[in-house]
Scaffold this motif. Structure first.
Motif, mmCIF file in Angstrom:
data_model
loop_
_atom_site.group_PDB
_atom_site.id
_atom_site.type_symbol
_atom_site.label_atom_id
_atom_site.label_comp_id
_atom_site.label_asym_id
_atom_site.label_seq_id
_atom_site.Cartn_x
_atom_site.Cartn_y
_atom_site.Cartn_z
ATOM 1 N N LEU A 191 55.663 80.062 79.695
ATOM 2 C CA LEU A 191 55.457 79.865 81.139
ATOM 3 C C LEU A 191 55.465 81.205 81.874
ATOM 4 C CD1 LEU A 191 57.497 76.612 81.906
ATOM 5 C CD2 LEU A 191 55.048 76.866 81.460
ATOM 6 N N THR A 194 52.152 82.884 81.316
ATOM 7 C CA THR A 194 51.006 82.287 82.012
ATOM 8 C C THR A 194 51.225 82.171 83.524
ATOM 9 O OG1 THR A 194 51.879 80.092 81.532
ATOM 10 C CG2 THR A 194 50.240 80.964 80.002
ATOM 11 N N GLY A 195 52.209 82.909 84.037
ATOM 12 C CA GLY A 195 52.414 82.943 85.485
ATOM 13 C C GLY A 195 52.852 81.596 86.044
ATOM 14 N N TYR A 196 53.571 80.837 85.255
ATOM 15 C CA TYR A 196 54.145 79.557 85.694
ATOM 16 C C TYR A 196 53.093 78.568 86.178
ATOM 17 C CZ TYR A 196 58.411 82.020 84.831
ATOM 18 O OH TYR A 196 59.405 82.732 84.192
ATOM 19 N N GLN A 197 52.007 78.482 85.408
ATOM 20 C CA GLN A 197 50.996 77.443 85.662
ATOM 21 C C GLN A 197 51.337 76.228 84.811
ATOM 22 O OE1 GLN A 197 48.485 77.961 88.013
ATOM 23 N NE2 GLN A 197 49.867 79.698 88.332
ATOM 24 N N ASN A 198 51.017 75.043 85.328
ATOM 25 C CA ASN A 198 51.254 73.835 84.539
ATOM 26 C C ASN A 198 50.320 73.879 83.316
ATOM 27 O OD1 ASN A 198 52.656 71.428 84.191
ATOM 28 N ND2 ASN A 198 51.019 70.222 85.115
ATOM 29 N N CYS A 205 49.329 76.766 74.063
ATOM 30 C CA CYS A 205 50.526 76.413 74.840
ATOM 31 C C CYS A 205 51.755 76.893 74.076
ATOM 32 C CB CYS A 205 50.558 74.915 75.139
ATOM 33 S SG CYS A 205 50.601 73.838 73.692
ATOM 34 N N THR A 343 45.580 66.222 77.162
ATOM 35 C CA THR A 343 45.347 66.620 78.557
ATOM 36 C C THR A 343 44.456 65.569 79.237
ATOM 37 O OG1 THR A 343 43.357 67.806 77.938
ATOM 38 C CG2 THR A 343 45.404 69.071 77.909
#
Ligand SMILES: C[S@@+](CC[C@H](N)C(=O)[O-])C[C@H]1O[C@@H](n2cnc3c(N)ncnc32)[C@H](O)[C@@H]1O
Length: 432
Positions: A191, A194-198, A205, A343
């Motif tokens: 996280l 990835t800059g705290y993206q969902n 992942c 997803t």
């Protein structure tokens, strides 16, 4: 003098050594960290424990989970932050390590073969392991409630240790290590990266970071057959003992099965049905239901299903659900814990691949999944949500999420059938 939630124990020794933020750190060190977490909740929780406890003793069937919930909340309220820190940071990982080792050594099978207490040395000898080592592991397993102590270095079985003699249950432990937990532990790093993206990419992942692999979870399983078999066993065991949509009083099964089916028509197609446990349960609970029962999954999984002595009425069929559904006009296409692995974009493809097979006014899609409530979500559901985030870049979904997803594939939800908190709902869909 101890002043709860006060700062009379302030030492001023900020752990970060900076000159700002001292007040906050001194306050924490002074008392908050060693005082009960939410003491104001304790009196009402004690009342709840007593009430649910009496109901449990008088055999009220719903009281056990209420009592467990209240008791758990009471522990959280009473525990100090320091104690919570030790529980999270020391107890969970060490208990896990001891459980997995004990499973591997067969200690639960040795201990649980009868009700007689057994010495650690005797168990060590039977397991072919070092006596001192086994005694340390058993002592910890006893301290955390897995087994009972009957004397110095002497233990007795419990329901938990007995259940761990069954591979269906014990496989959960090596399974998590082999294909799940490293992904979860990699969540913070992923996280941050990835800059705290969902997360929204199942091949990039936390799973790939944690297991150092480029593969999607299910492709990874193809390369690790032992983990795959353990995963399938875990799938068959984790939902045991909870209400199932096949039980009376949950979903309207009679309305589903009291329908006109032609020769060779399918009643239920279980897509991603693993080793066939759900269809077996359905056949057991509805022995006279008409029509074909079709179990679909990937070839490797179906190889294991073939060893399961499934009821002869269950037909095994390889099918990749990213391709068009070959069984046409079934009464129901069923997916249990399948869409939460994917997803939204992948789920839309899976659903769209069923649509051409559906007969209007007759076919349903039955999705057996969690529906996360706006409040009071159950911890098993939220745990699963974080596992989905970690290992699949996917999610457990809210009712709004389910409506949006189903409608994106040209379908509509007829009804969401729900039995109780923390239990997967049945989302009944048809062509829009
Ligand atoms: C989380 S498990 C759920 C299994 C089962 N429905 C249950 O509830 O126990 C997901 C299942 O989807 C299967 N699966 C994964 N990718 C698939 C695909 N492309 N086509 C068909 N099945 C697939 C897996 O092999 C696995 O059995």
């Amino acid at each position: 003098m101890t002043v709860r939630n006060g700062n009379s124990h302030a030492t001023g020794s900020a752990t970060n050594g900076s000159s700002n933020g001292h007040a906050k750190e001194a306050f924490v060190e002074g008392s908050v960290a060693i005082s009960p977490n939410t003491p104001e909740l304790v009196p009402s929780l004690v009342d709840q424990v007593a009430l649910s406890g009496y109901a449990f003793i008088s055999a009220d069937p719903t009281a056990r989970t209420d009592l467990l919930d209240a008791a758990r909340q009471l522990v959280y309220a009473l525990e100090t932050p320091r104690e919570a820190m030790i529980r999270f940071c020391w107890s969970q990982s060490t208990t896990y390590a001891c459980l997995e080792t004990a499973v591997d050594l067969g200690l639960f099978t040795i201990l649980s073969k009868d009700d007689k207490p057994k010495k650690a040395s005797e168990m060590a000898q039977a397991a072919g392991a070092d006596s001192k080592l086994v005694s340390r592991i058993l002592k910890h397993l006893c301290a955390v409630g897995v087994i009972l102590e009957t004397g110095p270095n002497e233990y007795r079985r419990t329901g938990l240790s007995i259940s761990l003699t069954s591979q269906r249950y014990s496989d959960a432990y090596p399974c998590m290590t082999a294909c799940i937990t490293k992904g979860i532990l990699a969540v913070p790093a992923q996280l941050k990266k990835t800059g705290y993206q969902n997360p929204a990419n199942g091949t990039d992942c936390a799973f790939q970071l944690g297991f150092d692999t480029p593969l999607h979870f299910f492709d990874f399983l193809k390369e690790h057959p032992e983990a795959a078999s353990q995963f399938n066993n875990h799938m068959s065991a984790y939902r045991q003992g909870r209400p199932s949509w096949m039980d009376r009083g949950f979903y309207d099964v009679p309305a589903l099965i009291n329908t006109k089916l032609g020769e060779g028509d399918a009643l239920l197609v279980d897509m991603g049905g693993s080793v066939g446990h759900d269809l077996s349960e359905f056949r057991r609970k509805w022995p006279d239901a008409p029509g074909r029962l079709v179990l679909q999954d990937l070839p490797e999984v179906l190889e294991q299903a073939k060893t399961m002595s499934l009821h002869p009425s269950i037909e095994i069929m390889e099918h990749d659900f990213f391709t068009e559904q070959p069984v046409k006009g079934a009464r129901a296409y069923y997916m249990h814990s399948v869409l939460h692995d994917w997803t939204d974009a992948d789920c839309k493809k899976i659903l769209e691949n069923i649509v051409p097979a559906m007969k209007r006014g007759h076919s349903r899609i039955l999705i057996n999944e969690n529906v996360i409530p706006d409040m009071n979500a159950y911890w098993e559901t939220t745990s699963l949500d974080i596992i989905m985030m970690a290992d699949f870049a996917s999610t457990e979904r809210t009712a709004g999420d389910w409506h949006a997803l189903v409608e994106s594939a040209g379908l509509k939800i007829i009804k969401i059938w729900t039995a109780q908190r923390g239990v997967e709902s049945l989302i009944e869909c048809e062509l829009a």
